[in-house]
Scaffold this motif. Structure first.
Motif, PDB file in Angstrom:
ATOM      1  N   ALA A  28     -11.914  18.331   6.543  1.00  0.00           N
ATOM      2  CA  ALA A  28     -12.368  19.643   7.026  1.00  0.00           C
ATOM      3  C   ALA A  28     -13.037  20.453   5.917  1.00  0.00           C
ATOM      4  O   ALA A  28     -14.125  20.999   6.103  1.00  0.00           O
ATOM      5  CB  ALA A  28     -11.194  20.424   7.609  1.00  0.00           C
ATOM      6  N   THR A  31     -16.378  18.801   4.803  1.00  0.00           N
ATOM      7  CA  THR A  31     -17.416  18.914   5.827  1.00  0.00           C
ATOM      8  C   THR A  31     -17.953  20.331   5.912  1.00  0.00           C
ATOM      9  O   THR A  31     -19.175  20.543   5.940  1.00  0.00           O
ATOM     10  CB  THR A  31     -16.854  18.472   7.186  1.00  0.00           C
ATOM     11  OG1 THR A  31     -16.459  17.099   7.116  1.00  0.00           O
ATOM     12  CG2 THR A  31     -17.889  18.632   8.282  1.00  0.00           C
ATOM     13  N   PHE A  32     -17.045  21.315   5.943  1.00  0.00           N
ATOM     14  CA  PHE A  32     -17.526  22.694   6.039  1.00  0.00           C
ATOM     15  C   PHE A  32     -18.204  23.132   4.748  1.00  0.00           C
ATOM     16  O   PHE A  32     -19.111  23.962   4.766  1.00  0.00           O
ATOM     17  CB  PHE A  32     -16.368  23.641   6.358  1.00  0.00           C
ATOM     18  CG  PHE A  32     -16.819  25.056   6.608  1.00  0.00           C
ATOM     19  CD1 PHE A  32     -17.411  25.406   7.809  1.00  0.00           C
ATOM     20  CD2 PHE A  32     -16.672  26.035   5.633  1.00  0.00           C
ATOM     21  CE1 PHE A  32     -17.843  26.710   8.039  1.00  0.00           C
ATOM     22  CE2 PHE A  32     -17.100  27.334   5.856  1.00  0.00           C
ATOM     23  CZ  PHE A  32     -17.689  27.672   7.065  1.00  0.00           C
ATOM     24  N   ALA A  99     -13.195  24.576  14.093  1.00  0.00           N
ATOM     25  CA  ALA A  99     -13.969  23.527  14.760  1.00  0.00           C
ATOM     26  C   ALA A  99     -14.795  24.084  15.913  1.00  0.00           C
ATOM     27  O   ALA A  99     -15.978  23.738  16.077  1.00  0.00           O
ATOM     28  CB  ALA A  99     -13.031  22.430  15.262  1.00  0.00           C
ATOM     29  N   TYR A 131     -12.170  29.659   8.529  1.00  0.00           N
ATOM     30  CA  TYR A 131     -12.061  28.757   7.390  1.00  0.00           C
ATOM     31  C   TYR A 131     -11.208  29.351   6.281  1.00  0.00           C
ATOM     32  O   TYR A 131     -10.448  28.632   5.614  1.00  0.00           O
ATOM     33  CB  TYR A 131     -13.454  28.432   6.862  1.00  0.00           C
ATOM     34  CG  TYR A 131     -13.455  27.438   5.719  1.00  0.00           C
ATOM     35  CD1 TYR A 131     -13.053  26.131   5.926  1.00  0.00           C
ATOM     36  CD2 TYR A 131     -13.878  27.804   4.445  1.00  0.00           C
ATOM     37  CE1 TYR A 131     -13.043  25.201   4.883  1.00  0.00           C
ATOM     38  CE2 TYR A 131     -13.885  26.890   3.399  1.00  0.00           C
ATOM     39  CZ  TYR A 131     -13.469  25.592   3.628  1.00  0.00           C
ATOM     40  OH  TYR A 131     -13.458  24.688   2.602  1.00  0.00           O
ATOM     41  N   LEU A 202     -14.469  18.082  12.002  1.00  0.00           N
ATOM     42  CA  LEU A 202     -13.556  19.105  11.483  1.00  0.00           C
ATOM     43  C   LEU A 202     -12.188  18.990  12.153  1.00  0.00           C
ATOM     44  O   LEU A 202     -11.146  19.131  11.500  1.00  0.00           O
ATOM     45  CB  LEU A 202     -14.145  20.493  11.722  1.00  0.00           C
ATOM     46  CG  LEU A 202     -15.371  20.870  10.892  1.00  0.00           C
ATOM     47  CD1 LEU A 202     -16.001  22.155  11.427  1.00  0.00           C
ATOM     48  CD2 LEU A 202     -15.014  21.041   9.424  1.00  0.00           C
TER      49      LEU A 202
END
Length: 465
Positions: A28, A31-32, A99, A131, A202
């Motif tokens: 997560a 990716t973010f 997500a 986040y 995510l």
């Protein structure tokens, strides 16, 4: 009341299942940390037709909000008393929202331009807020999962390996999804499908971290007293933390600038969207190989020294990326591999050093400000990564970059092509090199190896009722 570990458990190695479970959270975070910096700016400039300077502000503003929110998220998670663990419930609730809102960023209208831009800002703000409440508790967990100095490095090694895989998966495949769908439909549809795809990625990281840490030890300590301002002031009084933070923020800024330039370099200098995928493979492949080697280096030579060497690789690789101005793809990929070697170490070492600093502070004061430490840390990282695309957008604007909508084909001036290359190489190299001025002032590593600070391995436990 949080559970108190049994005597003798403090320095016990973590089960491999817990290391793997915790590391899945990096699916997560990786990716973010990658996809918005990689694709959001070109989405705004080359699909919605928003001017580069304005687009840079739009990308930066929601992340700037995160800088303010992260310490608050740390403070809130510090005071949690959930029976599922002090931090774990935040992973699930905030992660699910993360997500969903990420997918919504690219699901809005494509015109008129002002409405499309407003949609992106609002959804990105919601996503960034979610986040913050996922990342801060997640980063705080290692200092409470283990009290052992070397075990934290082993834990971070697992995390960085998964982080590298996440960067490879998301950074290499997200542009491919956009391109593949665009060929059969439209570029706008390509971004929408990509947003849904990344939202699912995510979700895998969020659920993996939540489920995988259900048996993790929780060496809880007393919650801190005082206001957020009081705690931030106390955290700011740690010279080691300040120096480590400034080092990492400058490096995050350099990485953020480099990341923002990948799509532009691939499209305008290396002649093709596939080059974006190849750059990521060249970047992440070496990182997967050398991350365990960085762990061995830390065990023998210390974390700070390893961080310095890794930074040197980062600088050398970034300088080498200037070759992109010539369009020589193989040389660009070789330089990207050097960056990947350095980046792996520049993640392993500081991620292992922050829990050391926070645990040493808790050992001295008897109060758990780990969430505040990690809140400030993640705020600094967020600031650096957020400023990266903004700075790159400014460089594009100064170079005369011409924005366009998805159905337009424009020719960029030579000055814009030069700006694309310089922003991708020279600027990150300078920022990362300057960070060494603060890294050399970090002293906790020396004190640990000299045996002068045994408190580092003795985080005070919360008293039982």
């Amino acid at each position: 009341m949080l559970s108190t570990p049994q005597a003798g458990d403090a320095a016990a190695p973590l089960p491999a299942s817990v290391r793997r479970g915790y590391a899945l959270g990096s699916v997560a975070t990786g990716t973010f940390g990658t996809v918005p910096g990689l694709l959001l700016l070109p989405y705004l400039t080359d699909t919605l037709g928003i001017a580069a300077g304005v687009a840079g502000v739009m990308v930066f503003a929601p992340k700037a909000w995160d800088v303010l929110l992260n310490p608050v998220a740390g403070r809130i998670s510090d005071r949690s008393t959930s029976p599922r663990g002090r931090r774990r419930p935040f992973l699930l609730r905030s992660g699910l929202l993360l997500a969903v809102t990420f997918a919504l960023i690219f699901a809005g209208p494509s015109e008129p331009t002002w409405l499309a831009g407003a949609w992106v800002v609002v959804m990105f703000l919601a996503c960034a807020s979610a986040y913050a409440f996922f990342q801060v508790p997640y980063v705080a967990m290692p200092a409470e999962m283990t009290l052992d100095y070397d075990e934290r490095t082993r834990l971070m090694t697992w995390r960085v390996v998964v982080l590298a895989l996440a960067i490879l998966l998301s950074g290499a495949t997200a542009p491919m999804v956009v391109e593949a769908v665009s060929e059969v439909s439209s570029e706008t549809s390509g971004y929408r499908v990509m947003g849904l795809y990344i939202g699912l990625v995510l979700l895998v990281g969020v659920l993996g971290a939540y489920i995988g840490t259900r048996r993790a030890p929780d060496h809880g300590v007393a919650s801190p007293s005082g206001t957020v301002r009081d705690q931030l002031r106390l955290v700011g009084q740690s010279p080691d933390f300040r120096n480590l933070l400034l080092t990492f923020v400058l490096q995050a800024l350099g990485i953020g600038v480099m990341l923002a330039g990948v799509a532009y370099v691939a499209r305008h200098l290396l002649d093709g969207g596939a080059a974006s995928t190849f750059l990521f493979v060249a970047f992440v492949g070496p990182a997967l190989i050398v991350t365990p080697l960085w762990e061995r280096f830390a065990a023998r030579r210390g974390k700070r020294r390893g961080y310095v060497v890794a930074t040197g690789f980062l600088v050398a690789g970034a300088v080498g990326l200037l070759v992109t101005v010539t369009g020589t793809a193989w040389a660009a990929y070789a330089a990207a591999a050097l960056v990947g070697i350095g980046y792996a170490g520049a993640q392993v070492f500081p991620m292992a050093m922050v829990p050391d600093v926070a645990a040493e502070h808790a050992a001295r004061t008897g109060e758990n400000r780990i969430g505040v430490f990690t809140g400030v840390w993640t705020a600094g990282e967020t600031l650096g990564l957020a400023l990266g695309p903004g700075l790159y957008a400014l460089i594009l604007a100064l170079g005369g970059y011409v924005s366009s909508r998805a159905d337009e084909d424009v020719t960029q001036p030579d000055s814009a092509l030069t700006a694309i290359a310089i922003g991708f190489s020279v600027v990150p190299a300078v920022l990362v090199a300057v960070s060494l001025l603060w890294l050399r002032r970090y002293t906790l590593d020396d004190r640990v190896h000299a045996g002068a600070d045994s408190a580092l391995d003795t985080l005070p436990e919360e008293p039982t009722s």
